[in-house]
Design an enzyme around this catalytic site. Structure first.
Site, PDB file in Angstrom:
ATOM      1  N   HIS A  75       0.824  -1.218   0.000  1.00 35.97           N
ATOM      2  CA  HIS A  75       0.000   0.000   0.000  1.00 35.97           C
ATOM      3  C   HIS A  75       0.855   1.263   0.000  1.00 35.97           C
ATOM      4  CE1 HIS A  75      -4.341  -1.272   0.844  1.00 35.97           C
ATOM      5  NE2 HIS A  75      -3.690  -2.292   0.340  1.00 35.97           N
ATOM      6  N   ASP A  76       2.060   1.176   0.539  1.00 38.55           N
ATOM      7  CA  ASP A  76       2.954   2.345   0.502  1.00 38.55           C
ATOM      8  C   ASP A  76       3.301   2.707  -0.938  1.00 38.55           C
ATOM      9  OD1 ASP A  76       4.752   4.374   1.362  1.00 38.55           O
ATOM     10  OD2 ASP A  76       6.405   2.988   1.014  1.00 38.55           O
ATOM     11  N   VAL A 121       0.312   6.060  -3.037  1.00 39.11           N
ATOM     12  CA  VAL A 121       0.314   6.689  -4.331  1.00 39.11           C
ATOM     13  C   VAL A 121       1.723   7.200  -4.621  1.00 39.11           C
ATOM     14  CG1 VAL A 121      -0.767   8.652  -5.539  1.00 39.11           C
ATOM     15  CG2 VAL A 121      -2.059   7.394  -3.812  1.00 39.11           C
ATOM     16  N   GLY A 173       4.766   5.781  -5.688  1.00 39.96           N
ATOM     17  CA  GLY A 173       6.022   5.129  -5.345  1.00 39.96           C
ATOM     18  C   GLY A 173       6.145   4.686  -3.899  1.00 39.96           C
ATOM     19  N   ASP A 221       7.587   5.223  -1.006  1.00 41.07           N
ATOM     20  CA  ASP A 221       8.328   6.321  -0.396  1.00 41.07           C
ATOM     21  C   ASP A 221       8.046   6.495   1.095  1.00 41.07           C
ATOM     22  OD1 ASP A 221       5.730   7.014  -0.605  1.00 41.07           O
ATOM     23  OD2 ASP A 221       6.043   8.818  -1.818  1.00 41.07           O
ATOM     24  N   SER A 262       5.368   7.091   2.440  1.00 35.04           N
ATOM     25  CA  SER A 262       4.336   8.105   2.669  1.00 35.04           C
ATOM     26  C   SER A 262       3.136   7.545   3.436  1.00 35.04           C
ATOM     27  CB  SER A 262       3.876   8.699   1.337  1.00 35.04           C
ATOM     28  OG  SER A 262       3.565   7.661   0.432  1.00 35.04           O
TER      29      SER A 262
END
Ligand SMILES: *[C@@H]1O[C@H](CO)[C@@H](O)[C@H](O)[C@H]1NC(C)=O
Length: 155
Positions: A80-81, A84, A86, A88, A90
């Protein structure tokens, strides 16, 4: 017969358009003096934080030993990382008043888990090499180590 001819005509036109639109880009890339693209390397932290991989593996192995399901959760968290834009890390970011985070976005809210496990591994790595190993790399190694741990501990 007519439709086959039309197919070949369209295919020819299409490939011509594609070659015309890609040729200048390729020429630009080869003529400019850009540095080589970065390469992924399993020994990236060999000099800057040689114990990182072992510390992460031990931390993840402990978490998977405590709870079998955590292996799947960590693999899913990594997956899931990568949405959206890449892989990264987030997905690890908390929501703020002005920014909606991926962590609480609909596909992850109250469903993505294992944040505490990643944070624990990050804390352990930070203790020996502050500011060296990225959260994105820890998340990636965690997914790998979790898959190994679940197959070795529970077999
Ligand atoms: C995420 O879950 C919390 C708690 O259940 C809820 O208050 C919030 O509205 C949810 N956010 C989104 C974007 O669905």
């Amino acid at each position: 017969m007519k439709s086959i001819n039309l197919f070949f005509t369209l295919t020819t036109i299409l490939s011509l358009i594609i070659s015309l639109s890609t040729t200048p880009t390729q020429a630009q890339q080869s003529s400019s003096a850009r540095p080589a693209p970065p390469r992924l390397s399993p020994s990236f932290y060999a000099r800057t934080c040689p114990r990182a991989a072992t510390i992460i593996r031990n931390s993840i192995t402990r978490a998977v030993s405590r709870e079998k399901r955590m292996a799947a959760s960590l693999i899913r968290l990594h997956f899931h990382d990568c949405f959206v834009q890449g892989c990264d890390a987030s997905v690890l970011l908390d929501e703020t008043a002005s920014i909606q985070s991926e962590k609480t976005a609909l596909p992850n809210n109250n469903s993505a888990r294992g944040f505490d496990v990643i944070e624990a591994a990050k804390r352990e790595v930070e203790r020996i090499c502050p500011g060296v190993v990225s959260c994105a790399d820890i998340l990636t190694l965690a997914a790998r180590d979790a898959s190994v741990a679940v197959s070795t501990i529970y077999n």
